[in-house]
Design an enzyme around this catalytic site. Structure first.
Site, PDB file in Angstrom:
ATOM      1  N   ASP A 143     -11.606  24.355  -1.208  1.00 34.17           N
ATOM      2  CA  ASP A 143     -11.820  23.070  -1.874  1.00 34.17           C
ATOM      3  C   ASP A 143     -11.228  21.940  -1.042  1.00 34.17           C
ATOM      4  O   ASP A 143     -11.870  20.916  -0.793  1.00 34.17           O
ATOM      5  CB  ASP A 143     -11.161  23.064  -3.267  1.00 34.17           C
ATOM      6  CG  ASP A 143     -11.822  24.034  -4.235  1.00 34.17           C
ATOM      7  OD1 ASP A 143     -13.053  24.171  -4.180  1.00 34.17           O
ATOM      8  OD2 ASP A 143     -11.088  24.631  -5.034  1.00 34.17           O
ATOM      9  N   ASP A 180      -1.186  -0.151   6.122  1.00 37.76           N
ATOM     10  CA  ASP A 180      -1.427   0.510   7.411  1.00 37.76           C
ATOM     11  C   ASP A 180      -2.887   0.456   7.814  1.00 37.76           C
ATOM     12  O   ASP A 180      -3.224   0.800   8.946  1.00 37.76           O
ATOM     13  CB  ASP A 180      -1.022   1.993   7.308  1.00 37.76           C
ATOM     14  CG  ASP A 180      -2.043   2.790   6.496  1.00 37.76           C
ATOM     15  OD1 ASP A 180      -2.671   3.705   7.064  1.00 37.76           O
ATOM     16  OD2 ASP A 180      -2.230   2.484   5.306  1.00 37.76           O
ATOM     17  N   LYS A 212      -8.540  -3.987  -4.362  1.00 38.99           N
ATOM     18  CA  LYS A 212      -7.111  -4.258  -4.232  1.00 38.99           C
ATOM     19  C   LYS A 212      -6.839  -5.756  -4.203  1.00 38.99           C
ATOM     20  O   LYS A 212      -5.886  -6.238  -4.829  1.00 38.99           O
ATOM     21  CB  LYS A 212      -6.558  -3.602  -2.963  1.00 38.99           C
ATOM     22  CG  LYS A 212      -6.374  -2.097  -3.041  1.00 38.99           C
ATOM     23  CD  LYS A 212      -5.622  -1.608  -1.812  1.00 38.99           C
ATOM     24  CE  LYS A 212      -5.334  -0.125  -1.864  1.00 38.99           C
ATOM     25  NZ  LYS A 212      -4.566   0.326  -0.691  1.00 38.99           N
ATOM     26  N   ASN A 259      -8.840  -1.229   6.047  1.00 45.95           N
ATOM     27  CA  ASN A 259      -9.544  -1.319   4.767  1.00 45.95           C
ATOM     28  C   ASN A 259      -8.860  -2.289   3.815  1.00 45.95           C
ATOM     29  O   ASN A 259      -9.487  -2.764   2.857  1.00 45.95           O
ATOM     30  CB  ASN A 259      -9.617   0.061   4.105  1.00 45.95           C
ATOM     31  CG  ASN A 259     -10.503   1.012   4.871  1.00 45.95           C
ATOM     32  OD1 ASN A 259     -11.583   0.650   5.318  1.00 45.95           O
ATOM     33  ND2 ASN A 259     -10.040   2.239   5.040  1.00 45.95           N
ATOM     34  N   ALA A 278      -5.230   3.284  -4.240  1.00 45.71           N
ATOM     35  CA  ALA A 278      -6.381   3.934  -4.871  1.00 45.71           C
ATOM     36  C   ALA A 278      -5.959   5.145  -5.691  1.00 45.71           C
ATOM     37  O   ALA A 278      -6.749   5.674  -6.475  1.00 45.71           O
ATOM     38  CB  ALA A 278      -7.394   4.352  -3.804  1.00 45.71           C
ATOM     39  N   ASP A 293      -0.289   5.025   0.864  1.00 44.23           N
ATOM     40  CA  ASP A 293      -0.567   6.067   1.841  1.00 44.23           C
ATOM     41  C   ASP A 293      -0.347   5.579   3.274  1.00 44.23           C
ATOM     42  O   ASP A 293      -0.987   4.624   3.722  1.00 44.23           O
ATOM     43  CB  ASP A 293      -1.997   6.571   1.692  1.00 44.23           C
ATOM     44  CG  ASP A 293      -2.240   7.220   0.334  1.00 44.23           C
ATOM     45  OD1 ASP A 293      -1.252   7.491  -0.376  1.00 44.23           O
ATOM     46  OD2 ASP A 293      -3.406   7.450  -0.018  1.00 44.23           O
ATOM     47  N   ARG A 344      -9.556  15.531 -20.406  1.00 45.19           N
ATOM     48  CA  ARG A 344      -8.146  15.902 -20.252  1.00 45.19           C
ATOM     49  C   ARG A 344      -7.237  14.845 -20.869  1.00 45.19           C
ATOM     50  O   ARG A 344      -7.577  13.670 -20.933  1.00 45.19           O
ATOM     51  CB  ARG A 344      -7.801  16.050 -18.762  1.00 45.19           C
ATOM     52  CG  ARG A 344      -8.597  17.123 -18.064  1.00 45.19           C
ATOM     53  CD  ARG A 344      -8.072  18.496 -18.400  1.00 45.19           C
ATOM     54  NE  ARG A 344      -8.964  19.543 -17.934  1.00 45.19           N
ATOM     55  CZ  ARG A 344      -8.720  20.831 -18.060  1.00 45.19           C
ATOM     56  NH1 ARG A 344      -7.596  21.232 -18.637  1.00 45.19           N
ATOM     57  NH2 ARG A 344      -9.583  21.727 -17.639  1.00 45.19           N
ATOM     58  N   ASP A 379       0.859  -1.175   0.000  1.00 43.41           N
ATOM     59  CA  ASP A 379       0.000   0.000   0.000  1.00 43.41           C
ATOM     60  C   ASP A 379       0.903   1.234   0.000  1.00 43.41           C
ATOM     61  O   ASP A 379       2.086   1.151   0.365  1.00 43.41           O
ATOM     62  CB  ASP A 379      -0.889  -0.038   1.246  1.00 43.41           C
ATOM     63  CG  ASP A 379      -1.670   1.239   1.449  1.00 43.41           C
ATOM     64  OD1 ASP A 379      -2.355   1.664   0.505  1.00 43.41           O
ATOM     65  OD2 ASP A 379      -1.579   1.808   2.556  1.00 43.41           O
TER      66      ASP A 379
END
Length: 309
Positions: free
Chosen positions: A89, A236, A213, A239, A169, A63, A125, A61
């Site tokens: 935002d 970590d 995942k 999920n 993700a 993050d 884009r 993973d």
């Protein structure tokens, strides 16, 4: 950079076709991510000093596991510096993620909103635009946020001749840049559909998160002849329990409390590279992470369009 993206003339692959069984969008996302990862990975030249271990691999993973904080938060910061979005935002999407972190569960409506906003970011884009931005922002804001301890774990697998993949993700384009900068094999990330190098505004399946995942890891194993019992996964977050459970060896890195408890109950190894102060700071950054900040990225280009109008 190549991206696997389904045909632009078909229906959204995460939708339900009339009169048919619902499509498992997590499985579609996993397969698409594995295909994109294999397509972008460098071809071995046969001159490797270390004999390859062809049936074992490691999956990391990103993050708070490989990188301090959320990669998409850092990406959003880079966009803000380029006047693509405002502090307002960021704050709005940070609140979505805060609700998730405090409640411990994802709200399907919030996930759908983030998904739609992420799609509005890329629709129309060029893929090359996202790649160029990702290259610049990684060098500016992410390169010095890699956990040395986790990077050493990845190198341990490389030194054993094993392939090492990021699983995140984060958009696959950004994920592949992170992997390349770290000298890893490649990355599995969220795949957005494109046609002739331009994003259509649809995801292939869904965001690469949770079950998706695990499906990506299984699809990679099937494609590359891996024995999942000999593979290792690192994360970590609770999920990622589906991914951690799909391999023979699971390691909790800088774990949240739920994952720490589950790791203890299942006998999984725990590695924590945080000091108390650093853990608090990373925890704050993680509030800005993952699915919510995908929306912040979308808001950035929406803001730019409003500003230009």
């Amino acid at each position: 950079m190549p991206t696997r993206q389904g045909s632009a003339d078909g229906a959204d692959q995460s939708s339900r076709a009339p009169g048919s069984d619902p499509i498992d969008s997590a499985k579609v996302a996993g397969r698409a991510s594995a295909e994109a990862a294999v397509a972008a990975a460098p071809v071995p030249d046969g001159s490797l000093a270390i004999p390859p271990d062809l049936t074992a691999a490691a999956f990391f993973d990103v993050d708070n596991t490989m990188m301090m904080g959320a990669s998409l938060f850092h990406f959003a910061r880079g966009l803000a510096a380029r006047k693509f979005l405002t502090a307002t935002d960021l704050a709005g999407f940070a609140w979505q993620q805060l609700k998730f972190r405090v409640g411990g569960r994802e709200n399907p409506q919030d996930m759908q909103a983030s998904r739609e906003q992420a799609l509005s970011f890329v629709a129309g884009r060029k893929v090359s635009e996202l790649v160029e931005l990702s290259e610049e922002i990684y060098d500016e804001l992410m390169a010095d946020r890699i956990w040395a301890g986790t990077r050493a774990l990845a190198q341990m697998h490389l030194d054993a001749g094993q392939r090492v993949w990021l699983v995140t993700a984060t958009p696959v384009e950004l994920a592949q840049i992170i992997a390349r900068r770290l000298g890893l094999t490649g990355a599995l990330g969220t795949v957005a559909e494109s046609s002739d190098g331009v994003y259509t505004g649809r995801l292939v399946g869904e965001m690469l998160h949770g079950r998706a995942k695990a499906h990506a890891v299984r699809a990679m194993a099937a494609s590359e002849g891996l024995d999942l019992r000999r593979c290792t996964a690192y994360s970590d977050s609770a999920n990622d329990i589906p991914m951690l459970s799909a391999v023979g060896t699971a390691v909790a890195v800088n774990p949240d409390q739920r994952l720490r408890d589950i790791a203890r109950a299942r006998g999984w190894e725990v590695r924590d590279f945080r000091t108390g102060r650093k853990a608090a700071r990373i925890g704050l950054n993680s509030i800005m992470g993952a699915s919510a900040i995908a929306g912040a990225v979308a808001a950035g280009l929406a803001y730019r369009r409003r500003d230009r109008s």
